[in-house]
Design a protein around this motif. Structure first.
Motif, PDB file in Angstrom:
ATOM      1  N   ARG A 299      27.941  23.852  45.686  1.00  0.00           N
ATOM      2  CA  ARG A 299      27.051  24.822  45.024  1.00  0.00           C
ATOM      3  C   ARG A 299      26.802  24.312  43.631  1.00  0.00           C
TER       4      ARG A 299
ATOM      5  N   GLN B   8      31.790  24.466  43.433  1.00  0.00           N
ATOM      6  CA  GLN B   8      32.733  24.523  44.543  1.00  0.00           C
ATOM      7  C   GLN B   8      32.014  24.032  45.796  1.00  0.00           C
TER       8      GLN B   8
ATOM      9  N   THR C 152      33.918  24.599  49.121  1.00  0.00           N
ATOM     10  CA  THR C 152      34.393  25.623  50.063  1.00  0.00           C
ATOM     11  C   THR C 152      34.772  26.855  49.258  1.00  0.00           C
ATOM     12  N   SER C 153      36.044  27.000  48.915  1.00  0.00           N
ATOM     13  CA  SER C 153      36.416  28.077  48.018  1.00  0.00           C
ATOM     14  C   SER C 153      37.224  27.506  46.861  1.00  0.00           C
ATOM     15  N   ILE C 154      37.130  28.149  45.714  1.00  0.00           N
ATOM     16  CA  ILE C 154      37.840  27.688  44.522  1.00  0.00           C
ATOM     17  C   ILE C 154      39.339  27.652  44.806  1.00  0.00           C
ATOM     18  N   THR C 155      39.826  28.675  45.510  1.00  0.00           N
ATOM     19  CA  THR C 155      41.258  28.768  45.801  1.00  0.00           C
ATOM     20  C   THR C 155      41.712  27.608  46.697  1.00  0.00           C
TER      21      THR C 155
ATOM     22  N   ILE D 164      40.287  40.509  36.479  1.00  0.00           N
ATOM     23  CA  ILE D 164      40.329  39.344  35.601  1.00  0.00           C
ATOM     24  C   ILE D 164      39.805  39.696  34.212  1.00  0.00           C
TER      25      ILE D 164
ATOM     26  N   ARG E  73      37.916  38.616  31.259  1.00  0.00           N
ATOM     27  CA  ARG E  73      36.913  37.569  31.033  1.00  0.00           C
ATOM     28  C   ARG E  73      36.824  37.235  29.550  1.00  0.00           C
TER      29      ARG E  73
ATOM     30  N   THR F 237      41.605  34.159  34.521  1.00  0.00           N
ATOM     31  CA  THR F 237      41.363  33.965  35.946  1.00  0.00           C
ATOM     32  C   THR F 237      42.496  34.581  36.752  1.00  0.00           C
ATOM     33  N   PHE F 238      42.370  34.515  38.063  1.00  0.00           N
ATOM     34  CA  PHE F 238      43.486  34.818  38.938  1.00  0.00           C
ATOM     35  C   PHE F 238      44.115  33.478  39.286  1.00  0.00           C
TER      36      PHE F 238
ATOM     37  N   THR G  75      32.943  34.318  47.578  1.00  0.00           N
ATOM     38  CA  THR G  75      34.217  33.583  47.781  1.00  0.00           C
ATOM     39  C   THR G  75      35.289  34.034  46.788  1.00  0.00           C
ATOM     40  N   ASP G  76      36.526  33.716  47.102  1.00  0.00           N
ATOM     41  CA  ASP G  76      37.660  33.938  46.195  1.00  0.00           C
ATOM     42  C   ASP G  76      37.725  35.359  45.642  1.00  0.00           C
TER      43      ASP G  76
ATOM     44  N   VAL H 137      39.141  38.855  44.478  1.00  0.00           N
ATOM     45  CA  VAL H 137      40.443  39.229  43.915  1.00  0.00           C
ATOM     46  C   VAL H 137      40.642  40.740  43.809  1.00  0.00           C
TER      47      VAL H 137
ATOM     48  N   GLU I 122      35.178  41.968  42.710  1.00  0.00           N
ATOM     49  CA  GLU I 122      35.377  40.894  41.748  1.00  0.00           C
ATOM     50  C   GLU I 122      35.884  39.644  42.454  1.00  0.00           C
ATOM     51  N   SER I 123      35.296  38.510  42.101  1.00  0.00           N
ATOM     52  CA  SER I 123      35.780  37.223  42.603  1.00  0.00           C
ATOM     53  C   SER I 123      36.258  36.419  41.406  1.00  0.00           C
ATOM     54  N   VAL I 124      36.860  35.259  41.666  1.00  0.00           N
ATOM     55  CA  VAL I 124      37.323  34.417  40.557  1.00  0.00           C
ATOM     56  C   VAL I 124      36.154  34.139  39.602  1.00  0.00           C
ATOM     57  N   LYS I 125      34.958  33.953  40.171  1.00  0.00           N
ATOM     58  CA  LYS I 125      33.799  33.597  39.343  1.00  0.00           C
ATOM     59  C   LYS I 125      33.230  34.762  38.548  1.00  0.00           C
TER      60      LYS I 125
ATOM     61  N   VAL J  61      32.148  39.415  38.424  1.00  0.00           N
ATOM     62  CA  VAL J  61      32.222  40.785  38.915  1.00  0.00           C
ATOM     63  C   VAL J  61      30.838  41.163  39.434  1.00  0.00           C
TER      64      VAL J  61
END
Lengths: 357, 128
Positions: free
Chosen positions: A17, A29, A31-34, A289, A291, A310-311, B35-36, B38, B59-62, B64
């Motif tokens: 992306r 990313q 796939t997924s960041i995690t 999170i 920000r 972040t998480f 994705t991701d 949380v 909310e995702s890592v990237k 809200v």
């Protein structure tokens, strides 16, 4: 039009992306960041960091020229050694955080993509009196970061010289696929790994060879979560022109004894009196999170500001970095962060959040 | 489950009407874009939601993202299992990943919702 690295087409073809990052079209990313984060911590991740600026500095006065402009002392570096440093303005604010590589015949400076033009301009403005030539190599070279515990075993077979014995923050000029390559034991993930600088037209060959041997493509998204866990500052977040390196907790890279560089006098005063704010790590309760720019609160009063959050996929905790008043910047202090109107408990914890075993 | 009985907002929420009640969630496309994940914030049972206005956030890592109610109504059930385990949203967005159930009080926004084919075209356009 946005700048593209030599691996741009590969990124797009493999689900990357693409987002604008400092004028470059970069994969955030695939796939997924995690998943990409875990791949770096447990196996090997590949980052296309060709957007980072690479400046060659050569000439009889190269060492003195660089020394006159940066906070760390590079005059004692031996060929193959690398040092982290800041470049500061006359008020001691951070212009950039950089790596300086010393070689037999020249130096190289790796500069943040967002600061490339600013730093080239800054070097040019301070060059008079020094017999030195600065060459921007950013576009004719590519840079690939190979990060994670399996980096040595995946990269070593592709490099002409042995790299397993390279010490942290050293590098060698060697070759990959019969082309000159610079391999250094450096990175921005808190994991073992290497960064490879090679001719732009060889980047894809190396990238695909590493993918074929089991490395995972990793985007800028997990680069951010990885560096955050490792407590590393990111320019534009923890660092900017109104933050000095001592407040940022980077005193290890500021050498003031008998040295003069832009801002050195002011940094001497800051060092003597102690900074007013400190960069701290926060561990938050809950999953939301914090920000950038979220306010840090103590008893409802605004006492600081979040710079990144972040998480953490490795720790499975919500983490952040922030600047708070020095009187509150003590490990274990209980604070709150204002997350969109709600005060969320946050405890100051030691940086880095994660250290590899 | 048959997804052809769903209607969508362009902001990727789906709604399945069952008489004067309706189940609301977000589409597989939206989950794949986010994705991701949380955190999710959903309204309590008894609260009124208004068509076209936010009823919660995911909310995702990237980032809200706000969640928008397709129609107006009263919240009569909330998927607590989803709040505890966001993986349900990734694994089954149109089933176990449902978010809220509402008793529809006003369906005047119904005409603004997209049929599955129109929604698919909308996603196609958005991913280019």
């Amino acid at each position: 039009m946005a700048l593209r690295t030599p691996c741009y087409d590969w990124h797009v073809e493999h689900g990357g992306r693409m987002v604008d990052f400092a004028g470059w079209d970069m994969p955030v990313q695939y796939t997924s960041i995690t998943d990409e984060h875990h791949a770096v911590r447990n196996n090997c991740g590949l980052f296309d960091v060709s957007h980072m600026a690479r400046l060659k500095i050569a000439g009889p006065d190269d060492s003195q020229f660089i020394d006159s402009l940066i906070t760390n002392d590079i005059t004692g570096l031996k060929p193959g050694e690398i040092r982290y440093s800041l470049m500061t303005n006359t008020l001691g604010g951070v212009l950039d955080d950089i790596l300086v590589y010393r070689f037999e015949d020249d130096f190289m400076m790796v500069v943040n993509a967002s600061n490339r033009e600013k730093i080239i301009d800054w070097l040019a403005r301070h060059q008079s009196g020094f017999d030195v030539v600065v060459t921007d190599m950013t576009f004719e070279r590519a840079m690939i970061a190979v990060q994670g515990p399996n980096s040595v075993s995946l990269l070593a077979p592709l490099v002409a010289d042995p790299i397993a014995s390279l010490k942290y923050y050293t590098g060698i000029k060697t070759s990959i696929d019969f082309s000159p390559a610079l391999v250094s034991r450096t990175g921005y993930t808190g994991e073992d790994g290497f960064e490879v600088i090679l001719p732009a037209n060889k980047a894809l060959v190396l990238w695909e060879a590493l993918i074929a041997s089991g490395a995972h493509a990793a985007g800028l998204g997990c680069r951010d979560t990885l560096r955050l866990e490792a407590g590393m500052p990111l320019y534009g977040h923890e660092l900017n022109e109104s933050i000095d390196p001592l407040s940022a907790g980077l005193g290890f890279a500021v050498k003031l004894d008998n040295r003069h560089f832009p801002g050195s006098k002011i940094l001497g005063n800051v060092k003597q009196q102690g900074p007013n704010v400190r960069r701290v790590g926060l561990e938050l309760s809950g999953k939301r999170i914090a920000r950038e720019h979220a306010a840090v609160l103590k008893d409802g009063a605004d006492v600081g500001e979040v710079t990144s959050g972040t998480f953490s996929p490795t720790l499975e905790k919500t983490i952040a970095m922030a600047y708070v008043g020095v009187e509150l910047a003590t490990i274990g202090n209980d604070l709150q962060v204002d997350i969109r109107g709600t005060g969320v408990d946050a405890k100051i914890v030691k940086l880095p959040f994660y250290k590899r075993g | 489950m048959n997804q052809s009985d769903l209607k969508y907002r362009p902001t990727h929420e789906w709604i399945r009407l069952e008489g004067n009640e309706a189940v609301v969630g977000i589409s597989e496309f939206a989950v794949k874009q986010l994705t991701d994940l949380v955190y999710i914030d959903l309204p309590a049972v008894g609260r009124q939601v208004k068509g076209g206005e936010t009823f919660g956030e995911v909310e995702s890592v990237k980032a809200v993202s706000d969640l928008y109610a397709p129609l107006s109504g009263e919240v009569i059930a909330v998927n607590d299992a989803l709040v505890d385990d966001l993986a349900l949203l990734s694994s089954d967005p149109f089933g176990k990943g449902w978010m809220i159930k509402i008793k529809v009080t006003d369906d005047s926004k119904l005409g603004e919702l997209l049929h599955p084919q129109a929604y698919e075209a909308h996603c196609e356009a958005e991913s280019h």
